[in-house]
Design a protein around this motif. Sequence first.
Motif: not given
Length: 84
Positions: A14-35
């Motif tokens: 969450a810190d590395r990706l600049g996300i405020d909550s740990t709950e969004g990490v999975g969604d962010e990584l999934a979006a990057r994988f999909e792209h």
Amino acid sequence: MKRTHVVSLEAVWADRLGIDSTEGVGDELAARFEHLSQYVLCGGMPPRGKAGSAEAATAYGDLWVLAGFLADARHVINGQETAR
């Protein structure tokens, strides 16, 4: 004596990706994988030796992030620390 501060894998990313909550990490990584997968599988990659685009740079960045996450996840699975 050195004190160890235990931080979860999600908190580190969450810190590395600049996300405020740990709950969004999975969604962010999934979006990057999909792209990345859409770019590679749907013909977005330029032929070998041809100049890339801004989207190619983004796809490369996605690959770099995903590889880093997988390396950190492997460390956690093996009982090693994840660096912050």
